[in-house]
Design an enzyme around this catalytic site. Structure first.
Site, PDB file in Angstrom:
ATOM      1  N   LYS A  70       0.750  -1.447  -0.182  1.00 25.34           N
ATOM      2  CA  LYS A  70      -0.112  -0.191   0.304  1.00 25.34           C
ATOM      3  C   LYS A  70       0.481   1.273  -0.033  1.00 25.34           C
ATOM      4  O   LYS A  70       0.278   2.249  -0.427  1.00 25.34           O
ATOM      5  CB  LYS A  70      -0.819  -0.104   1.483  1.00 25.34           C
ATOM      6  CG  LYS A  70      -1.757   0.969   1.558  1.00 25.34           C
ATOM      7  CD  LYS A  70      -2.825   1.090   2.963  1.00 25.34           C
ATOM      8  CE  LYS A  70      -3.719   1.959   3.005  1.00 25.34           C
ATOM      9  NZ  LYS A  70      -4.509   1.993   4.032  1.00 25.34           N
ATOM     10  N   GLU A 171     -10.941   6.521   5.224  1.00 23.72           N
ATOM     11  CA  GLU A 171     -10.465   5.269   6.980  1.00 23.72           C
ATOM     12  C   GLU A 171     -10.967   5.512   7.942  1.00 23.72           C
ATOM     13  O   GLU A 171     -12.007   5.346   8.670  1.00 23.72           O
ATOM     14  CB  GLU A 171      -8.871   4.840   6.731  1.00 23.72           C
ATOM     15  CG  GLU A 171      -8.936   3.986   6.471  1.00 23.72           C
ATOM     16  CD  GLU A 171      -7.804   3.763   5.806  1.00 23.72           C
ATOM     17  OE1 GLU A 171      -6.060   3.622   6.686  1.00 23.72           O
ATOM     18  OE2 GLU A 171      -7.049   2.790   4.719  1.00 23.72           O
TER      19      GLU A 171
END
Ligand code: AMP
Length: 608
Positions: A70, A171
């Site tokens: 990521k 998130e």
């Protein structure tokens, strides 16, 4: 109603959740764990491993085991962050064809979205195993501070994994959704999210029973647990070099062992004051003697080694409060998200800064996936009264004469949003204009992230300044940018796509989608084969065990002899099929084995 899964695609771990009967639930993987390591490995035999199984073999297969992909997604090869990863990762990172970074495993080069897709595919399968049916729709979370390239690349990863990504959400916003779900609250909350690779801070207003409005967000997409681990690794490497004059970083297996040990020590130090790092036979010296590494790390030392990292997060909190136009005292709740918030010095720093103890009500590893599942439910249900208003984390603009950055949509604007600008030609008979679309906060264009460039062609030949083209920049609810243009004189629309500078082409994605589909089919078949094999072996063993007893019981009877012969035939055939790996036939033979086993048990049980 179609099931939508929520996936938290983390740097270190990933998590999948679903809303069932109105309740968001995290789904455990086959091993019973609610989070799955975001790791991929290719074995010497060419087998793909994902999750815990990949993590377990990382030390012995360091060069072909990917972690923290990521950190590379949507980034350019020549960026500082990618170059740091090249130095610190035991696996191969190579330049890709679109200025992107790619990952090389066993001689094959994979794009980063492809690697992320393999992790997403695993999460999809975990959900499907649990639900008992196929799943297509998903909401995937990304760090709030991800730019357009990173969001596009994550969406591509979802597509490759066979998912219809109905929304990308941030998130910290997902965490706030899970926190406020089902409650009736009116609160201003701060979500401090420090995970394995990224840091985000978001300030939100939650009102009524479902209105979530992000006021401001900021972060650092290259600050997370990995950096804390690197500090410990550096400390170990330096002290080993002082003692033995050997650089452990040059040995990939040693580097992977150091990484594991550093992370373990860091996590232990959240609970105890001292942790011992003990790595026997870490390397050999020039005389071929095995050397060991043994050090004791104290919590206070770890805090010294990582103080500046924690300070950086606090500084970002300050900034985002300022941008929200709020005082610390106006924050009524602080929510901690991400595994790194278990570190005492992080908790202390957050509590000191906000002058209040953070909320203990949410699970830092699971709350993001739960929020994604809640958002998935809200998007597919017509009756949902939940409203989520998020913001764009970066300023969107274009490069203008002199290399300056002209702002079109400022950071922290609520999305979806759009902004238009009229361009005129600057030269005589100019028939084309080139526009560079960028994201960032610097007034110097070159310091910002280039999202893409496009050329408007077919303009009417005219003196300079006479042709006007209106260009509209849009950011959708996923935070993804698109651009449209209109010739103001003729009213003609020009359709323009911003080609992501570090993404994948449509054809590349198409190929990857079909490869991933093949893999999913093969994987399901191999799962079925494995369980058929195990079932057959188990039944054969049970029947074999019963043979002597059954023979004793039926001794002398013709019927008994026939039955035993028939049973022997069933077992022998199953053995042959096992040897031949004929799963289809074997699955049918399992019925015969089960019947035989039941009959044998009956015979023994009747007499016994
Ligand atoms: P996440 O991305 O939220 O899964 O966070 C993963 C990061 O949290 C990794 O860097 C872990 O090493 C770190 N982490 C997990 N548990 C702890 C702990 N008990 N103490 C310190 N760090 C932890």
């Amino acid at each position: 109603m179609e099931t939508v899964i929520g996936i938290d695609l983390g740097t270190t771990n990933s998590c999948v959740a679903v809303v069932e009967g109105g309740q968001p639930t995290v789904i455990a993987n086959r091993g019973g764990y609610k989070t799955t390591p975001s790791m991929l490995a290719i074995t010497e035999a060419g087998k793909r491993l994902v999750g815990h199984i990949a993590k377990r073999q990382a030390v012995t297969n360091a060069e072909h085991t990917v972690f923290a992909a990521k950190r590379l997604i949507g980034r350019k090869w020549d960026s500082q962050q990618v170059q740091n990863a090249v130095t610190n990762c035991p696996y191969g990172i190579v330049p890709g064809p679109h200025e992107d970074a790619r990952i090389q495993l066993r001689g094959k080069v994979y794009s980063v979205p492809e690697v992320s897709a393999m992790i997403l595919q695993e999460m999809k399968m975990i959900a499907e195993d649990y639900l008992g049916h196929a799943v297509e729709k998903a909401v995937i979370t990304v760090p709030a501070y991800f730019n357009d390239n990173q969001r596009q690349a994550t969406k591509d990863a979802g597509k490759i994994a066979g998912l219809d990504v109905i929304r990308i959400i941030n998130e910290p916003t997902a965490a706030a959704l899970a926190y406020g779900f089902g409650k009736s609250v009116d609160k201003t909350v701060a979500v401090y999210d420090l995970g394995g690779g990224t840091f985000d801070i978001s300030i939100l207003e939650i009102s009524g029973t479902g209105v979530f409005k992000v006021i401001s967000t900021a972060g650092d997409t290259f600050l997370g647990g990995e950096d804390f681990d690197l500090r410990i690794i550096q400390w170990l490497v330096d002290s080993f070099r002082e003692e033995h004059d050997i650089d452990l970083r040059e040995d990939r297996m040693a580097l992977q062992r150091l990484k594991d040990a550093a992370e373990k020590a860091k996590c232990e130090l959240s609970a105890v004051d001292q942790s011992e790092v003990n790595l026997p036979f870490i390397i050999s010296n020039a005389r071929n003697e095995a050397l060991h590494l043994q050090r004791v790390l104290a919590r206070s030392q770890l805090e010294d080694l990582t103080r500046d990292l924690v300070d950086r997060t606090v500084h970002t909190c300050e900034q985002t409060l300022e941008e929200a136009g709020l005082e610390k005292s106006e924050i009524e709740e602080v929510i901690l998200v991400g595994g790194m918030t278990r570190m005492p010095s992080v908790q202390r720093a957050v509590a000191d800064f906000f002058e209040r103890e953070p909320s203990k009500g949410v699970h830092p590893d699971e709350v993001v996936a739960l929020g994604a599942a809640i958002q998935g439910m809200a998007l597919t249900r017509d009756t949902s009264d939940m409203i989520l208003l998020d913001v764009t984390p970066h300023t969107l603009g274009i490069m203008v004469v002199g290399g300056y950055f002209e702002e079109l949509i400022p950071a922290n604007t609520t999305v979806p949003t759009s902004s238009s600008k009229v361009f005129t030609t600057v030269r005589e008979n100019q028939t084309a204009v080139k526009i560079l679309v960028m994201q960032g906060e610097s007034h110097r264009a070159e310091e910002n992230e280039l999202l893409g460039e496009f050329i408007l062609t077919g303009l009417r030949k005219a003196p300079a300044g006479q042709v006007e083209v209106e260009v509209t920049f849009e950011i959708n609810a996923d935070g993804i940018v698109s651009v449209h243009a209109k010739d103001l004189e003729t009213g003609q629309q020009q359709s323009i796509t911003v080609t992501a500078t570090s993404g994948l082409t449509v054809d590349e994605i198409k190929n990857m989608v079909s490869e991933a589909k093949d893999f999913a089919v093969a994987r399901r078949q191999s799962d079925e084969a494995e369980s058929a094999t195990q079932e057959a072996e188990k039944l054969i063993a049970q029947i074999e065990q019963l043979f002597p007893e059954v023979e004793q019981v039926v001794a002398g009877s013709d019927f008994g002899r026939d039955a035993i012969e028939k049973a022997r035939g069933v077992v022998d055939k199953a053995r042959l099929l096992l040897e031949a790996g004929d799963v289809e036939e074997l699955s049918e033979q399992i019925d015969a084995l089960a019947r035989t086993q039941r009959m044998f048990k009956g015979v023994v049980g009747k007499v016994g």
